[in-house]
Design an enzyme around this catalytic site. Structure first.
Site, PDB file in Angstrom:
ATOM      1  CG  HIS A  32      23.173  41.661  45.379  1.00  0.00           C
ATOM      2  ND1 HIS A  32      22.094  40.819  45.205  1.00  0.00           N
ATOM      3  CD2 HIS A  32      24.240  41.050  44.825  1.00  0.00           C
ATOM      4  CE1 HIS A  32      22.512  39.730  44.555  1.00  0.00           C
ATOM      5  NE2 HIS A  32      23.803  39.849  44.322  1.00  0.00           N
ATOM      6  CG  ASP A  34      27.305  39.300  45.164  1.00  0.00           C
ATOM      7  OD1 ASP A  34      27.546  40.395  44.631  1.00  0.00           O
ATOM      8  OD2 ASP A  34      26.341  38.577  44.828  1.00  0.00           O
ATOM      9  CG  MET A  36      31.144  34.860  45.790  1.00  0.00           C
ATOM     10  SD  MET A  36      32.222  35.787  44.669  1.00  0.00           S
ATOM     11  CE  MET A  36      30.998  36.843  43.882  1.00  0.00           C
ATOM     12  CG  HIS A  65      23.674  35.979  44.729  1.00  0.00           C
ATOM     13  ND1 HIS A  65      24.310  36.549  43.653  1.00  0.00           N
ATOM     14  CD2 HIS A  65      23.393  34.708  44.373  1.00  0.00           C
ATOM     15  CE1 HIS A  65      24.435  35.639  42.695  1.00  0.00           C
ATOM     16  NE2 HIS A  65      23.878  34.522  43.105  1.00  0.00           N
ATOM     17  CG  MET A  67      26.926  33.096  43.934  1.00  0.00           C
ATOM     18  SD  MET A  67      27.783  34.538  43.317  1.00  0.00           S
ATOM     19  CE  MET A  67      27.543  35.645  44.697  1.00  0.00           C
ATOM     20  CG  MET A 136      23.556  34.288  38.121  1.00  0.00           C
ATOM     21  SD  MET A 136      23.874  35.644  39.259  1.00  0.00           S
ATOM     22  CE  MET A 136      25.524  36.144  38.777  1.00  0.00           C
ATOM     23  CG  ASP A 174      23.722  39.442  40.476  1.00  0.00           C
ATOM     24  OD1 ASP A 174      23.835  38.622  41.413  1.00  0.00           O
ATOM     25  OD2 ASP A 174      24.492  40.412  40.322  1.00  0.00           O
ATOM     26  CB  SER A 197      31.806  47.666  38.719  1.00  0.00           C
ATOM     27  OG  SER A 197      31.022  46.863  37.871  1.00  0.00           O
TER      28      SER A 197
END
Ligand code: DX5
Ligand code: ZN
Length: 218
Positions: A32, A34, A36, A65, A67, A136, A174, A197
């Site tokens: 995945h 992310d 941003m 993903h 964002m 989310m 997620d 995490s």
């Protein structure tokens, strides 16, 4: 490969040893990524070059993903960087169906993500245009946040709509997924589980992936 899919988020990886960390989770199903932009969410992570670098060292499915504001402008860039699925936020576009069609027309899986404050009902009739939906379970922008169990109601609504329509849409959860939250998410009907995490924050990420998969299969 049947569900459950475990998708470690590299947002939580060690950026000084990203390649090694990715090799540590060779038993994961997806990676995945992310993205941003510091505007759509109050954090800036990484972009297409890191995505391409990850794609260059693994054959794993890249679950990207994004964002970001104006996702329309970035689809081709992330396809070129190796995305296998591109999941944009419905809150960042005024035509999620057109965007989904564009992504699919280029041979990539289309997905939309919804923030905790966004209702899922307005999007149920458009599910046929999507291969994946991210629910989310934290406010997007950061890893290590607390799971929001009330989001599982949205998962149940989505699961029912997908099954009633006989669609093949992957439900991904997620945010805040770990050994104590994954079972209830699986129970609600989730297929794919992002874990940042809970995987990279552990001494043995591969063992963490195994444990999460076990708990998701119960
Ligand atoms: C948050 C990201 C999540 C996050 C998950 O905006 O979309 O993918 O990295 O991190 P954990 O699993 O630590 O909540
Ligand atoms: Zn994510």
């Amino acid at each position: 490969m049947p569900a459950p899919y475990i998708a470690p988020s590299i947002l939580a990886a060690d950026y000084t040893a990203l390649g090694e960390d990715i090799k540590k989770i060779d038993n994961a199903d997806w990676i995945h990524v992310d993205i941003m932009d510091g505007h759509f969410v109050p954090n800036l992570s990484f972009g297409p070059d890191v995505t391409a670098a990850v794609d260059g060292i693994t054959d794993k499915h890249l679950d990207v993903h994004i964002m970001i504001e104006e996702p329309e402008k970035w689809i081709d860039t992330y396809i070129k960087a190796g995305a296998d699925t591109i999941i944009f936020h419905v809150e960042a576009t005024d035509d999620h169906v057109a965007l989904a069609k564009d992504i699919r027309s280029k041979g990539v899986r289309s997905g939309f993500a919804i923030k905790p404050g966004t209702a899922i009902e307005p999007y149920l009739d458009d599910l046929e245009h999507f291969d994946e939906v991210i629910v989310m379970s934290v406010e997007p922008g950061f890893g290590g946040q607390k799971f929001m169990p009330e989001m599982l109601e949205k998962v149940r609504t989505l699961r029912k709509a997908i099954d009633e329509r006989g669609l093949d849409v992957t439900i991904e959860i997620d945010g805040g997924i770990n050994e104590s939250t994954i079972a209830e998410a699986a129970e609600a009907g989730v297929d794919a589980f992002v874990a940042g995490s809970a995987v990279f924050g552990k001494d043995d990420p591969a063992a963490a992936v195994e444990k999460l998969r076990e708990l998701a299969q119960q």
